[in-house]
Motif scaffolding. Structure first.
Motif, short mmCIF file in Angstrom:
data_model
loop_
_atom_site.label_atom_id
_atom_site.label_comp_id
_atom_site.label_asym_id
_atom_site.label_seq_id
_atom_site.Cartn_x
_atom_site.Cartn_y
_atom_site.Cartn_z
N UNK A 176 6.46 6.23 22.78
CA UNK A 176 7.88 6.18 22.41
C UNK A 176 8.55 4.96 23.04
N UNK A 177 8.16 4.65 24.27
CA UNK A 177 8.72 3.48 24.93
C UNK A 177 8.39 2.20 24.16
N UNK A 178 7.22 2.16 23.55
CA UNK A 178 6.77 0.98 22.80
C UNK A 178 7.09 1.07 21.30
N UNK A 179 7.85 2.11 20.91
CA UNK A 179 8.22 2.33 19.51
C UNK A 179 7.00 2.57 18.61
N UNK A 180 5.93 3.07 19.17
CA UNK A 180 4.75 3.45 18.38
C UNK A 180 4.93 4.91 17.96
N UNK A 181 5.77 5.14 16.96
CA UNK A 181 6.24 6.48 16.64
C UNK A 181 5.15 7.36 16.04
#
Length: 494
Positions: A176-181
Motif C-alpha cells: 500500500x505504501x508503494x501503491x501496489x494495490x
C-alpha cells in the motif's frame, strides 16, 4: 462310614440352626465377604453408567471423514514446506505485533524501515513466505483426517499459520505504501484463504486459529479498501472474491464433529490417562495403576464418552443457526445446552438436555473436554467470524458506493440492490436484525454488529474507532471499559 444327608433328612433342630446366619461357619462368611468385595467395583461402575444412554454416533462419521486431498493438490503440502524452511533459518524475534503491523505509521524510507530490523527480518523469510502464499492459492486443504487426531496430535504447522499471516499483513502495508494495490489485496486474500484451509475438517484449535486468521485478513482488506486509489470496480471484484473464498471456512457444526472424533480417539486410545507427576518426575506405577482402577470404577472413560456424545448431538441441532432462530439455552452454565426443538424428534437414544446436565455431574472429565470452556467458546468464535465476514462485505459495498457517488450512503439500504442484494443479517442480534450503519458529518462511516452480548454500543468497536472518538478522557475510559466487557464487532472507515 459317611452318609449323605439333605436338609429334609436333617433333624428339625439342625435345620433351624443352619437357617440362622449367626451359626454359619467362618469360612462361609469369608466367602461371602470376598464375593461382595470383588463385586462392589462392578456394582459401582454399573450404577455410574445407569441412566446415561449409549446412543449411536450423532452424525455420519464415514460421510464426514471420507474427503481426501492428494498431496499435490493439498495446500498443507506447501504450508509444511514453508514451516520447515522457516525453522531452518533459526529463531528471529518478530519486531511488530499484529496491531503494530496494521496500525502503526509505515516508515517513510527503506533506511528507516531497516533501522527497526523489520526489513532484514522480512528478507530472511521471503522465500518461505512465498511458498506459504503458493499454498494459499490451492483450492483444497486438509491438515489431517479427524479419524487420526487426538489430544496429543502436534499442531505446530497450524500455529505457524499465524506467524505467516503476520508476515503477509506486513506485506499488505508495504504494498500500500508503494501503491501496489493489486499485490496488496492478494496478500490480504492469502490470509483469508489460509484461514479457511486451516479450518477444513479441523478440530477446536484449528477453528480458533482459522478465525484469528480471518480477523487479520479482514483488517488487512479494510486497510486496502481505504486506499484513495482503489476503484469502485476493484472493490466490487474484491467483494465477489471474498464471498467465494469464505466458503472455504468450516461451519461450527463441522468443527464440533472433528473435535468430537478427536476426543473419542483420546478416550479410546487411553491417552486421557497420561497425567505426569506434579513434580515433573516419572509417574509412580502403583499410584497410576490405583488411579486408573479408581477411574474405571467410577465408569470412566465410558461415562464421559456417552455424555460427550449426547452433548455433541444436542449442539449440532442448533449451533449453525443465528441466535435469533435458536431454541432456549438450558442447564448449567458449564454445559449451556439447547432446549429440544419440538419440530425435530430426538435421535435414537438421545437424552433431553436437562437429563444430560444432571448426569454430567457424575464426571469431572466432561467439563475438561466440552466444547465451551471458561476462556474459549467455539460458538462465539465462529459467530464472530461469520459476522465479521458480513461486516467486511458491507464495508466494501459502502466504499464502492462512496467512489461512485462521492459520499457515503445516508442509509444502509441505499447500497441495495446495486452493491449488495440485501443487507446482511446480524447473527448476534436477538431478534434477527441486520447489521448497523452510521455516517457522521466528518465523512466517516461505520458498519457493525451488536456483538456477543446483544447490546448495541453504537459502533464502539475493537478495530480502529474514529480518530477523535477518544479525545475526552471520560469517553476514553468508558470506551475501554465497554471494550473489555463486550464491544461491538465492525469497522470505522473513511
Amino acid at each position: 462310614m459317611t452318609r449323605d444327608m439333605n436338609e429334609n433328612q436333617m433333624p428339625h433342630g439342625e435345620r433351624t440352626a443352619w437357617r440362622n446366619p449367626l451359626n454359619w461357619p467362618t469360612g462361609i462368611w469369608v466367602l461371602i465377604a470376598g464375593s461382595l468385595v470383588m463385586s462392589l467395583p462392578f456394582m459401582i461402575r454399573t450404577a455410574m453408567l445407569y441412566g446415561i444412554s449409549d446412543m449411536p454416533e450423532p452424525f455420519d462419521v464415514v460421510e464426514f471423514t471420507k474427503w481426501d486431498v492428494p498431496e499435490e493438490d493439498n495446500a498443507f503440502t506447501d504450508y509444511r514446506l514453508a514451516v520447515e524452511m522457516k525453522s531452518k533459518l533459526g529463531t528471529i524475534d518478530i519486531p511488530w505485533s499484529v496491531e503494530q503491523a496494521m496500525n502503526r505509521p509505515w516508515p517513510e524510507s527503506e533506511e528507516a524501515l531497516s533501522d527497526d530490523t523489520l526489513l532484514a527480518w522480512m528478507q530472511v523469510h521471503r522465500e518461505s513466505l512465498e511458498v506459504w502464499r503458493r499454498g494459499t492459492a490451492q483450492q483444497k486443504a486438509r491438515y489431517m483426517s479427524p479419524l487420526r487426531m487426538s489430544s496429543t496430535t502436534p499442531l505446530h504447522v497450524i500455529q505457524e499459520q499465524l506467524n505467516f499471516a503476520l508476515l503477509a499483513a506486513i506485506e499488505v502495508r508495504r504494498c500500500l505504501k508503494k501503491n501496489e494495490l493489486d499485490e496488496a489485496f492478494r496478500w490480504g486474500l492469502a490470509i483469508l484463504r489460509a484461514g479457511g484451509h486451516t479450518t477444513f475438517r479441523g478440530n477446536l484449535i484449528q477453528g480458533i486459529v482459522g478465525s484469528a486468521l480471518h480477523e487479520m485478513a479482514a483488517i488487512s482488506i479494510q486497510k486496502w479498501a481505504e486506499h484513495p486509489e482503489v476503484t469502485s470496480a476493484q472493490l466490487m471484484s474484491a467483494l465477489a472474491t471474498i464471498r467465494q473464498d469464505e466458503l472455504l471456512y468450516e461451519s461450527a457444526s463441522n468443527i464440533l464433529k472433528a473435535e468430537y472424533l478427536s476426543v473419542q480417539n483420546t478416550l479410546t486410545s487411553g491417552e486421557w490417562r497420561e497425567t505426569p507427576s506434579p513434580s515433573g518426575g516419572p509417574k509412580s506405577g502403583f499410584t497410576s495403576a490405583a488411579m486408573y482402577f479408581a477411574m474405571w470404577v467410577m465408569g470412566e472413560p465410558d461415562v464421559t464418552r456417552r455424555l460427550y456424545r449426547q452433548m455433541i448431538a444436542n449442539y449440532l441441532r442448533e449451533i449453525d443457526k443465528p441466535i435469533s432462530r435458536r431454541t432456549e439455552r438450558v442447564g448449567s452454565s458449564e454445559l449451556n445446552l439447547f432446549e429440544t426443538d419440538p419440530a425435530f424428534p430426538l435421535l435414537l437414544g438421545q437424552m433431553k438436555p436437562r437429563e444430560i446436565d444432571l448426569q454430567s455431574k457424575r464426571s469431572f472429565m466432561v467439563k475438561q473436554l466440552m466444547p465451551a470452556t471458561k476462556n474459549i467458546d467455539i460458538d462465539e468464535v465462529i459467530l464472530r467470524r461469520r459476522v465479521r465476514q458480513s461486516v467486511l462485505e458491507t464495508l466494501l459495498a459502502v466504499k464502492a458506493y462512496q467512489h461512485d457517488n462521492c459520499e457515503f450512503p445516508a442509509e444502509i439500504a441505499d447500497i441495495t440492490p446495486k452493491y449488495l442484494d440485501r443487507i446482511p443479517q446480524d447473527d448476534f442480534h436477538q431478534m434477527g436484525g441486520t447489521l448497523r450503519y452510521f455516517r457522521d458529518p466528518c465523512q466517516r462511516a461505520a458498519v457493525w454488529s451488536v456483538g456477543p452480548d446483544g447490546i448495541d454500543e453504537q459502533g464502539r468497536v475493537l478495530a480502529a474507532s474514529p480518530p477523535n472518538f477518544a479525545s475526552e478522557k471520560t469517553r476514553l475510559s468508558d470506551f475501554i471499559r465497554r471494550k473489555a466487557q463486550s464491544p461491538d464487532i465492525g469497522f470505522w472507515f473513511r
